[in-house]
Design an enzyme around this catalytic site. Structure first.
Site, PDB file in Angstrom:
ATOM      1  N   HIS A  59       0.807  -1.225   0.000  1.00  0.00           N
ATOM      2  CA  HIS A  59       0.000   0.000   0.000  1.00  0.00           C
ATOM      3  C   HIS A  59       0.839   1.272   0.000  1.00  0.00           C
ATOM      4  O   HIS A  59       0.302   2.366  -0.185  1.00  0.00           O
ATOM      5  CB  HIS A  59      -1.054  -0.022   1.126  1.00  0.00           C
ATOM      6  CG  HIS A  59      -0.567   0.410   2.471  1.00  0.00           C
ATOM      7  ND1 HIS A  59      -0.238  -0.468   3.467  1.00  0.00           N
ATOM      8  CD2 HIS A  59      -0.375   1.636   2.986  1.00  0.00           C
ATOM      9  CE1 HIS A  59       0.141   0.195   4.544  1.00  0.00           C
ATOM     10  NE2 HIS A  59       0.067   1.484   4.275  1.00  0.00           N
ATOM     11  N   ASP A 106      -0.415  -7.522   1.639  1.00  0.00           N
ATOM     12  CA  ASP A 106       0.153  -6.163   1.656  1.00  0.00           C
ATOM     13  C   ASP A 106       1.677  -6.235   1.775  1.00  0.00           C
ATOM     14  O   ASP A 106       2.247  -6.002   2.839  1.00  0.00           O
ATOM     15  CB  ASP A 106      -0.460  -5.370   2.818  1.00  0.00           C
ATOM     16  CG  ASP A 106      -0.162  -3.882   2.715  1.00  0.00           C
ATOM     17  OD1 ASP A 106       0.411  -3.437   1.701  1.00  0.00           O
ATOM     18  OD2 ASP A 106      -0.530  -3.158   3.673  1.00  0.00           O
ATOM     19  N   SER A 112       4.044   2.358   8.215  1.00  0.00           N
ATOM     20  CA  SER A 112       3.690   1.341   7.238  1.00  0.00           C
ATOM     21  C   SER A 112       4.904   0.867   6.455  1.00  0.00           C
ATOM     22  O   SER A 112       5.765   1.659   6.088  1.00  0.00           O
ATOM     23  CB  SER A 112       2.699   1.915   6.232  1.00  0.00           C
ATOM     24  OG  SER A 112       1.467   2.043   6.855  1.00  0.00           O
ATOM     25  N   GLY A 113       4.936  -0.434   6.190  1.00  0.00           N
ATOM     26  CA  GLY A 113       6.049  -1.005   5.432  1.00  0.00           C
ATOM     27  C   GLY A 113       7.227  -1.368   6.307  1.00  0.00           C
ATOM     28  O   GLY A 113       8.092  -2.124   5.910  1.00  0.00           O
TER      29      GLY A 113
END
Ligand code: 4AZ
Length: 262
Positions: free
Chosen positions: A70, A119, A213-214
């Site tokens: 994402h 994801d 995120s990530g």
């Protein structure tokens, strides 16, 4: 004074002693704590031009990083081919090691934006990174490795220090626990697929947030190695009670990672 500094990853250890600070930390969500310099040498920051930091990532070999799918959704304002990659070990301000620019971004073909399933994205660098004391890969856990519920892990990143807040200046770390899959599935109305895992604290107060995120959810295994158990993916808000952080479950995608990175 540590309490003056920006914090992130909501939760972690309380600030220093002193009644005032103690009271404050009880009545609002506070961040994790500043990471010791060089402690998380696989943590990378994905940055885009004027936007600066947009996502985290983890170094898994001298050519590859793992992040969240994402993070790479094109939009009018964001074109991810323009992304440059930095490894910033402890502070975006005091140390920035520029990693080689990205050559290729592989988003999982089954990534489903509507439910955040699969994801995960792999980032290939143009030329190999030189490992040093400050730049090291994190181990990839194979399919058979199990991180039992209750296991203590760490989530790290430069994301928001609380919901709708600013990014951290110094890399933050927070201690979270693995949460039972079926418990988490009940809390999230059956949205937790077998490519996801939950970690945090069901009482709230400790969590990843926007901008993390990530990035990695790192757990130790035998022989004191750190394993990439999860990738920061989603959650309802940050550090809310009964709304733990949801992570991409790396063991479920091990074969795909191996196949694509050789
Ligand atoms: C986000 O927006 C995000 N509390 C990342 C992690 C979490 C929530 C939101 C988990 O990127």
């Amino acid at each position: 004074n540590r309490s003056d500094r920006p914090r992130l990853l909501v939760g972690g250890s309380p600030s220093s002693s002193g009644t005032v600070e103690t009271e404050i930390s009880k009545t609002r969500i506070v961040g994790g704590e500043d990471a010791r310099f060089g402690k998380w040498p696989w943590q990378a920051s994905l940055q885009m031009g004027a936007l600066g930091h947009v996502c985290g990532a983890s170094v898994i070999s001298n050519r590859w990083l793992v992040s969240a799918a994402h993070c790479f959704l094109d939009s009018d304002s964001l074109r991810y081919e323009e992304m440059t990659l930095f490894q910033s070990i402890c502070s975006l301000i005091t140390l920035q090691i520029t990693l080689n620019n990205l050559q290729r971004i592989i988003v999982h073909p089954q990534y489903d934006q509507s439910v955040s399933d699969y994801d995960i994205a792999l980032l290939e660098m143009e030329t190999p990174v030189l490992f040093s004391e400050l730049v090291q890969p994190i181990c990839l856990p194979s399919t058979s490795r199990v991180f039992l519920y209750g296991t203590v892990c760490y989530v790290t990143g430069w994301g928001a220090i609380k919901e709708n807040s600013h990014l951290a200046k110094t890399l933050q770390e927070a201690r979270v626990r693995m949460i039972n899959q079926s418990v988490c599935n009940k809390l999230y109305d059956d949205l937790i697929t077998s490519r996801m895992l939950c970690a945090g604290n069901l009482n709230g107060g400790v969590d990843a947030c926007q901008g993390d995120s990530g990035g990695p959810l790192a757990c130790t295994g035998r022989s004191n190695r750190w394993y990439l158990a999860g990738i920061v993916s989603w959650g309802e808000g940050c550090a809310r009670r009964n709304r733990p952080g949801v992570y991409t479950k790396v063991t479920a995608l091990y074969d795909w990672i191996r196949h694509n990175t050789n």
